[in-house]
Structure formats: structure tokens, C-alpha cells
Design a protein around this motif. Structure first.
Motif, PDB file in Angstrom:
ATOM      1  N   VAL A   1       0.862  -1.179   0.000  1.00 42.98           N
ATOM      2  CA  VAL A   1       0.000   0.000   0.000  1.00 42.98           C
ATOM      3  C   VAL A   1       0.898   1.230   0.000  1.00 42.98           C
ATOM      4  O   VAL A   1       1.803   1.329   0.842  1.00 42.98           O
ATOM      5  CB  VAL A   1      -0.915   0.014   1.245  1.00 42.98           C
ATOM      6  CG1 VAL A   1      -1.658   1.338   1.361  1.00 42.98           C
ATOM      7  CG2 VAL A   1      -1.889  -1.158   1.202  1.00 42.98           C
ATOM      8  N   PRO A   2       0.711   2.190  -0.921  1.00 42.63           N
ATOM      9  CA  PRO A   2       1.582   3.366  -0.956  1.00 42.63           C
ATOM     10  C   PRO A   2       1.398   4.261   0.265  1.00 42.63           C
ATOM     11  O   PRO A   2       0.382   4.189   0.968  1.00 42.63           O
ATOM     12  CB  PRO A   2       1.158   4.085  -2.245  1.00 42.63           C
ATOM     13  CG  PRO A   2      -0.201   3.582  -2.556  1.00 42.63           C
ATOM     14  CD  PRO A   2      -0.272   2.196  -2.022  1.00 42.63           C
ATOM     15  N   PHE A   3       2.378   5.116   0.485  1.00 43.45           N
ATOM     16  CA  PHE A   3       2.377   5.996   1.657  1.00 43.45           C
ATOM     17  C   PHE A   3       1.090   6.816   1.735  1.00 43.45           C
ATOM     18  O   PHE A   3       0.503   6.971   2.822  1.00 43.45           O
ATOM     19  CB  PHE A   3       3.594   6.929   1.603  1.00 43.45           C
ATOM     20  CG  PHE A   3       3.709   7.852   2.789  1.00 43.45           C
ATOM     21  CD1 PHE A   3       4.361   7.451   3.941  1.00 43.45           C
ATOM     22  CD2 PHE A   3       3.173   9.138   2.743  1.00 43.45           C
ATOM     23  CE1 PHE A   3       4.452   8.296   5.049  1.00 43.45           C
ATOM     24  CE2 PHE A   3       3.268   9.993   3.833  1.00 43.45           C
ATOM     25  CZ  PHE A   3       3.909   9.560   4.982  1.00 43.45           C
ATOM     26  N   ALA A   4       0.625   7.330   0.611  1.00 46.98           N
ATOM     27  CA  ALA A   4      -0.552   8.202   0.608  1.00 46.98           C
ATOM     28  C   ALA A   4      -1.808   7.484   1.068  1.00 46.98           C
ATOM     29  O   ALA A   4      -2.775   8.134   1.496  1.00 46.98           O
ATOM     30  CB  ALA A   4      -0.764   8.788  -0.785  1.00 46.98           C
ATOM     31  N   GLN A   5      -1.815   6.146   1.002  1.00 40.36           N
ATOM     32  CA  GLN A   5      -2.996   5.377   1.398  1.00 40.36           C
ATOM     33  C   GLN A   5      -2.784   4.598   2.694  1.00 40.36           C
ATOM     34  O   GLN A   5      -3.582   3.732   3.049  1.00 40.36           O
ATOM     35  CB  GLN A   5      -3.374   4.418   0.267  1.00 40.36           C
ATOM     36  CG  GLN A   5      -3.733   5.104  -1.034  1.00 40.36           C
ATOM     37  CD  GLN A   5      -3.901   4.123  -2.180  1.00 40.36           C
ATOM     38  OE1 GLN A   5      -4.121   2.927  -1.978  1.00 40.36           O
ATOM     39  NE2 GLN A   5      -3.769   4.622  -3.412  1.00 40.36           N
TER      40      GLN A   5
ATOM     41  N   GLU B   1       6.261  13.552   6.773  1.00 43.95           N
ATOM     42  CA  GLU B   1       5.852  14.233   5.543  1.00 43.95           C
ATOM     43  C   GLU B   1       5.865  13.309   4.329  1.00 43.95           C
ATOM     44  O   GLU B   1       5.513  13.726   3.229  1.00 43.95           O
ATOM     45  CB  GLU B   1       6.752  15.438   5.277  1.00 43.95           C
ATOM     46  CG  GLU B   1       6.510  16.620   6.208  1.00 43.95           C
ATOM     47  CD  GLU B   1       7.177  16.422   7.561  1.00 43.95           C
ATOM     48  OE1 GLU B   1       8.194  15.680   7.620  1.00 43.95           O
ATOM     49  OE2 GLU B   1       6.677  16.971   8.562  1.00 43.95           O
ATOM     50  N   GLY B   2       6.306  12.085   4.496  1.00 41.38           N
ATOM     51  CA  GLY B   2       6.336  11.147   3.384  1.00 41.38           C
ATOM     52  C   GLY B   2       7.639  11.142   2.621  1.00 41.38           C
ATOM     53  O   GLY B   2       7.724  10.545   1.538  1.00 41.38           O
TER      54      GLY B   2
ATOM     55  N   ASP C   1       8.893  10.404  15.164  1.00 39.95           N
ATOM     56  CA  ASP C   1       7.672  10.144  14.396  1.00 39.95           C
ATOM     57  C   ASP C   1       8.082   9.587  13.033  1.00 39.95           C
ATOM     58  O   ASP C   1       8.391  10.333  12.113  1.00 39.95           O
ATOM     59  CB  ASP C   1       6.870  11.430  14.238  1.00 39.95           C
ATOM     60  CG  ASP C   1       5.473  11.184  13.668  1.00 39.95           C
ATOM     61  OD1 ASP C   1       5.217  10.066  13.174  1.00 39.95           O
ATOM     62  OD2 ASP C   1       4.650  12.115  13.707  1.00 39.95           O
ATOM     63  N   LEU C   2       8.110   8.271  12.925  1.00 34.21           N
ATOM     64  CA  LEU C   2       8.549   7.592  11.714  1.00 34.21           C
ATOM     65  C   LEU C   2       7.462   6.656  11.206  1.00 34.21           C
ATOM     66  O   LEU C   2       6.684   6.107  11.983  1.00 34.21           O
ATOM     67  CB  LEU C   2       9.826   6.771  11.977  1.00 34.21           C
ATOM     68  CG  LEU C   2      11.068   7.521  12.472  1.00 34.21           C
ATOM     69  CD1 LEU C   2      12.149   6.525  12.854  1.00 34.21           C
ATOM     70  CD2 LEU C   2      11.570   8.485  11.410  1.00 34.21           C
ATOM     71  N   TRP C   3       7.447   6.466   9.893  1.00 39.99           N
ATOM     72  CA  TRP C   3       6.581   5.473   9.252  1.00 39.99           C
ATOM     73  C   TRP C   3       7.471   4.467   8.534  1.00 39.99           C
ATOM     74  O   TRP C   3       8.406   4.858   7.834  1.00 39.99           O
ATOM     75  CB  TRP C   3       5.631   6.146   8.268  1.00 39.99           C
ATOM     76  CG  TRP C   3       4.592   6.989   8.926  1.00 39.99           C
ATOM     77  CD1 TRP C   3       4.710   8.299   9.302  1.00 39.99           C
ATOM     78  CD2 TRP C   3       3.286   6.572   9.327  1.00 39.99           C
ATOM     79  NE1 TRP C   3       3.562   8.724   9.895  1.00 39.99           N
ATOM     80  CE2 TRP C   3       2.656   7.685   9.922  1.00 39.99           C
ATOM     81  CE3 TRP C   3       2.590   5.367   9.227  1.00 39.99           C
ATOM     82  CZ2 TRP C   3       1.356   7.633  10.421  1.00 39.99           C
ATOM     83  CZ3 TRP C   3       1.286   5.307   9.717  1.00 39.99           C
ATOM     84  CH2 TRP C   3       0.692   6.426  10.316  1.00 39.99           C
ATOM     85  N   VAL C   4       7.192   3.205   8.732  1.00 37.85           N
ATOM     86  CA  VAL C   4       7.999   2.139   8.132  1.00 37.85           C
ATOM     87  C   VAL C   4       7.091   1.217   7.325  1.00 37.85           C
ATOM     88  O   VAL C   4       6.113   0.668   7.861  1.00 37.85           O
ATOM     89  CB  VAL C   4       8.754   1.322   9.198  1.00 37.85           C
ATOM     90  CG1 VAL C   4       9.609   0.250   8.527  1.00 37.85           C
ATOM     91  CG2 VAL C   4       9.610   2.219  10.072  1.00 37.85           C
ATOM     92  N   GLU C   5       7.407   1.069   6.053  1.00 36.37           N
ATOM     93  CA  GLU C   5       6.716   0.110   5.201  1.00 36.37           C
ATOM     94  C   GLU C   5       7.476  -1.214   5.281  1.00 36.37           C
ATOM     95  O   GLU C   5       8.571  -1.350   4.736  1.00 36.37           O
ATOM     96  CB  GLU C   5       6.669   0.610   3.761  1.00 36.37           C
ATOM     97  CG  GLU C   5       5.942  -0.328   2.820  1.00 36.37           C
ATOM     98  CD  GLU C   5       6.138   0.031   1.351  1.00 36.37           C
ATOM     99  OE1 GLU C   5       5.237  -0.255   0.549  1.00 36.37           O
ATOM    100  OE2 GLU C   5       7.209   0.581   1.015  1.00 36.37           O
ATOM    101  N   GLY C   6       6.914  -2.188   5.986  1.00 40.96           N
ATOM    102  CA  GLY C   6       7.575  -3.469   6.172  1.00 40.96           C
ATOM    103  C   GLY C   6       7.221  -4.462   5.080  1.00 40.96           C
ATOM    104  O   GLY C   6       6.095  -4.485   4.578  1.00 40.96           O
ATOM    105  N   ALA C   7       8.179  -5.304   4.705  1.00 37.89           N
ATOM    106  CA  ALA C   7       7.972  -6.345   3.697  1.00 37.89           C
ATOM    107  C   ALA C   7       8.348  -7.688   4.300  1.00 37.89           C
ATOM    108  O   ALA C   7       9.448  -7.836   4.851  1.00 37.89           O
ATOM    109  CB  ALA C   7       8.820  -6.067   2.457  1.00 37.89           C
ATOM    110  N   CYS C   8       7.452  -8.660   4.185  1.00 38.87           N
ATOM    111  CA  CYS C   8       7.672  -9.973   4.785  1.00 38.87           C
ATOM    112  C   CYS C   8       8.488 -10.849   3.827  1.00 38.87           C
ATOM    113  O   CYS C   8       8.002 -11.845   3.281  1.00 38.87           O
ATOM    114  CB  CYS C   8       6.341 -10.623   5.127  1.00 38.87           C
ATOM    115  SG  CYS C   8       6.508 -11.929   6.345  1.00 38.87           S
TER     116      CYS C   8
END
Length: 465
Positions: free
Chosen positions: A43-47, A102-103, A137-144
Motif C-alpha cells: 500500500v503506498p504511503f498516501a494510502q 511528511e512522506g 515520528d517515523l513510518w515504516v513500510e515493512g515487507a515480509c
């Protein structure tokens, strides 16, 4: 001097010392907080906010094979950490891409590589130095999945549910820590010298002096990280010793080979490109002298489409001379099965992309991992404006050693191109003395040429230095 039977014990002692030093790199540590959203597909950051988030702690499972997740990591740096280097230690047991609120893409993370057990990228720099009291304040896109896809059983039963691979997403590390740069630098010094010791003649003067300095370093450190700089000072003299007068020069270029499609779906290649490229840009910010190179315009196109802000930073790095555009082909193409027309179009579209996007005329062909070569390639390369060729895999032949490492490859029409096989016989070098000294011994033209190329960093599934 050391008794021959004492040397193996010494090398073991030195290895154990590095392990103990490593424990002091991150001290003290505090827990961070996180919530996560499970995503069967990326899922992209914006969503990222279009779903339910649940709390998660260290040790908990968040996903299974090929799945994804978004993690929102929060916390606050203690006031009394002011003036210190502070990092977030993040390990989701797979790959990940870190964003700020901020992405903006910050870097990739991964917990290991089959090429080098010492390789892990789990630290995200938060303050160097920090002021104390800053919000995390971090966002992490994890991949299994890992750098090499998922775990594959060697000889599975027909009914084995893991027959076609399996992986577990698990939050291994979620911490805030102070990074002791002196201890980290000591670890690097010790690693280089231990590798050099293992490659030297055990009766040589250099071996004896390095071993003596190593033992003094252990005594000075005295299991106290406050002594790290003093311990480094003990090693400084042996580290500054020049190589032999006849030693070859090594041109080292940061590298991260990424197979466009191999042990993972192409949608993962898109994310691998972003993880790898962002991590290299982060290294460039810390080390202005660092140069990284990447081939395959298809991967740049992935980043341009899905991470446009990251692509613009790559443009700036190219302008600064820290990013080298490599390889004239659109991808690192197969060169046995394809037709001549297909090969021509690889060059046509590949070179045109680099010229249009970066203003760079790429005059080398860079295909370290290809399985074979057509005899017509020198002619096609030359006509495409490519004068130099770098490759590797032919040097891995199980039975026959190729007789040259730098040579002129003459095609079937008589056209010649200058060709180089890096004599380390790998495009995943760790730049350790053991590997470089073996390369020097393996370099077939050392009687007439001054040096060779080293491609350092973790690759195949991306990663880089």
C-alpha cells in the motif's frame, strides 16, 4: 614473536573481543512505541491511513510470506541525551522502507544478508547530535521477505506447506538508543586489522606488530566504552602503515546488484530499488567522498514513477559526482538467447534514458551477473558508443579458470572492447583485506597494470554498502 600454536588462540581471542566491543555500540537503549496495519499487498504511503492500526511490541508477529505492513513508530528523545548521537533501532525481520511524517523517504532497513553475516541495516539516524526532547515520528513500510526473497526448504515433501517458500514477519527490534561513534569506529578498526592478520604470513614483521598492537588495544579498552578512543589510538600506528611498494591500487565503487525478476515478484523489485537507492543517498549525506553506481534504467524508471521525490535526489547526486550511471542497457540483459535487434534496442533505450534524465552518455556496459556472451557483442557495443565492458560471472566456472582479468575482447568481426573482470571474483565485496589480497594474487595482469576494480556492497536482492 608468537609461538605457532599460540596464533590460532590469539585470533580467536581477537574475534571474541570484537564481539564484546559490539555490545557497547548502542548504550543506553529505551523502547519505542508502534502501531501497525497489516496489508496483504503493498500500500503506498498516501494510502497508509486507509485501514485499521493495532499496537505491536517487540517479539510479536505481524505478517507472513510476501505480505506487507505499515508501522507508525513514535517516542521522545530524553532531555539528558542532549549532545549525543541518537538512533532508532528497527528490525521487522525482513526488509523495510523508512519515511518521515511528511512522506519523505529516509532509507531502507534489512536484518541481514546471506553474503555477509555482519551486514545489517537497522539503525535510523535521528540526531547528530540531538538537542534532547525531540519527538520521534517515523513510518515504516515493512515487507515480509528478505534480500533474497523468502526461505526455501532444500528438499521439501510434496505436501509441505512451505514447499514454495515461507517467511515470518516479526518485530525483532523497536528501540531508541545512543550511538557511541568511538566504539563503532573501534569495531571497524578491529575488523580491518583482524582480516589483515588472517591474510598475512604469520612469521612476517607486520603480523607480529599488528598482533602486539591488538593485545595492547584489548588491555587499554578494559571493557569500558569510555576508553574506546584511547584504544583506537593504540591501533593508529599499524593502521597507518603503508602497503608494500609493489602493491596494486584498488578503485572501489559502491554497488548493489538488483535482479529485476528472480526470487521475488517485480512489485518487490520496485520497493527494493527505493530501499537501496535511498540508503545510498543517506550514506552520501554522511560521507561526501562516497561514490555509488547503479545500472538498469528500468529501476530508475520504477523510482521515478513511484518515488518521484527520491528520483530528484538521485539527479542531484549525479550532478555532484557522487552517483555514477552505469551500463548502457535498459536492464542487465541476457546475452545468449536474445536477438541482435533486441540487444541493439537495449542500448538504444538504455543510453537514451541516461542522456534524457541525467545528461550522461554512459560509455560502459555493466552486466556482472549475466550467464554468457554473444560473439557479436563487441561490434554492437562499439556502434552504440560503448568502449568498456565490466562483467564477472564467467570467472565462477567450476572447472576452468579464465586466463585474463583485464583484456581486449575481440568480437567475430574483429571489433575490440576493453574488458575487466574484478579479480575478487565477486560483485558483493566487503572491502576486507583478506578479499583484496586474494584479488591481488588473482589479478592476471599485475605484471603490467597498476590496479583493479572492487565492487563493494550487498547485492542480488539490492542493499548496497
Amino acid at each position: 614473536m608468537f609461538h605457532p600454536r599460540e596464533i590460532d588462540r590469539l585470533l580467536t581471542e581477537f574475534t571474541q573481543f570484537i564481539t564484546r566491543v559490539n555490545r557497547h555500540i548502542l548504550e543506553p537503549k529505551l523502547p519505542l512505541q508502534a502501531v501497525y496495519r497489516h496489508c496483504p499487498e503493498p500500500v503506498p504511503f498516501a494510502q497508509r491511513l486507509d485501514g485499521e492500526y493495532k499496537p505491536i511490541r517487540e517479539g510479536e508477529v505481524w505478517g507472513k510470506t510476501w505480505e506487507s505492513a505499515w508501522f507508525h513508530v513514535t517516542g521522545r528523545i530524553p532531555e539528558d541525551w542532549a549532545g549525543k548521537v541518537v538512533v532508532a533501532e528497527l528490525d521487522c525481520n525482513g526488509e523495510g522502507l523508512v519515511f518521515n511524517r511528511e512522506g519523505i523517504v529516509l532509507q531502507g532497513i534489512t536484518n541481514g544478508s546471506i553474503f555477509d553475516a555482519r551486514h545489517a541495516r537497522s539503525l535510523v539516524l535521528l540526531g547528530d547530535p540531538c538537542q534532547g526532547g525531540e519527538e520521534v515520528d517515523l513510518w515504516v513500510e515493512g515487507a515480509c521477505n528478505g534480500l533474497f526473497g523468502v526461505q526455501q526448504p532444500r528438499d521439501p515433501d510434496d505436501d509441505d506447506p512451505a514447499r514454495y517458500g515461507h517467511y515470518e514477519g516479526k518485530l525483532n527490534r523497536l528501540r531508541l538508543a545512543v550511538l557511541n561513534r568511538d566504539v563503532l569506529a573501534l569495531k571497524y578498526d578491529l575488523g580491518v586489522l583482524l582480516s589483515l592478520l588472517r591474510s598475512l604470513n604469520r612469521e612476517s614483521t607486520r603480523f607480529a606488530r599488528i598482533a602486539r598492537a591488538y593485545r595492547r588495544c584489548i588491555s587499554v579498552f578494559a571493557e569500558d566504552p569510555a576508553n574506546a578512543q584511547a584504544a583506537r589510538d593504540v591501533l593508529a600506528e599499524v593502521l597507518e602503515q603503508p602497503a608494500e611498494a609493489s602493491a596494486l591500487e584498488v578503485t572501489a565503487v559502491g554497488h548493489a546488484h538488483i535482479d529485476t525478476g528472480w526470487l521475488w515478484p517485480v512489485r518487490e523489485t520496485i520497493r527494493k530499488s527505493a530501499r537501496t537507492f535511498s540508503s545510498q543517498l543517506e550514506l552520501m549525506n554522511r560521507y561526501p567522498q562516497y561514490v555509488f553506481g547503479a545500472s538498469q534504467p528500468q529501476h530508475y524508471e520504477f523510482v521515478k514513477e513511484h518515488y518521484p521525490e527520491l528520483f530528484e535526489r538521485i539527479r542531484e547526486a549525479v550532478k555532484r559526482g557522487q552517483w555514477e550511471c552505469q551500463g548502457g542497457m535498459w536492464v542487465e540483459a541476457d546475452c545468449n538467447v536474445i536477438s541482435g535487434e533486441s540487444m541493439v534496442r537495449q542500448f538504444l533505450y538504455g543510453k537514451q534514458f541516461f542522456m534524457d534524465e541525467f545528461g550522461v552518455d554512459v560509455r560502459n556496459l555493466w552486466i556482472p551477473d549475466v550467464f554468457g556472451y554473444s560473439g557479436s557483442m563487441p561490434q554492437i557495443m562499439k556502434k552504440a558508443g560503448v568502449d568498456y565492458f565490466v562483467t564477472q560471472k564467467i570467472s565462477w566456472n567450476q572447472y576452468n579458470q579464465f586466463p585474463y582479468t583485464t583484456f581486449r575482447w575481440r568480437g567475430i568481426d574483429g571489433t575490440e572492447v576493453i574488458t575487466h573482470f574484478p579479480p575478487e571474483n565477486t560483485y558483493n565485496s566487503g572491502l576486507y583485506p583478506e578479499s583484496l589480497r586474494k584479488a591481488e594474487a588473482n589479478f592476471q595482469e599485475k605484471d603490467r597494470l597498476p590496479g583493479f576494480l572492487s565492487l563493494f556492497g550487498i547485492g542480488d536482492g539490492g542493499g548496497g554498502p
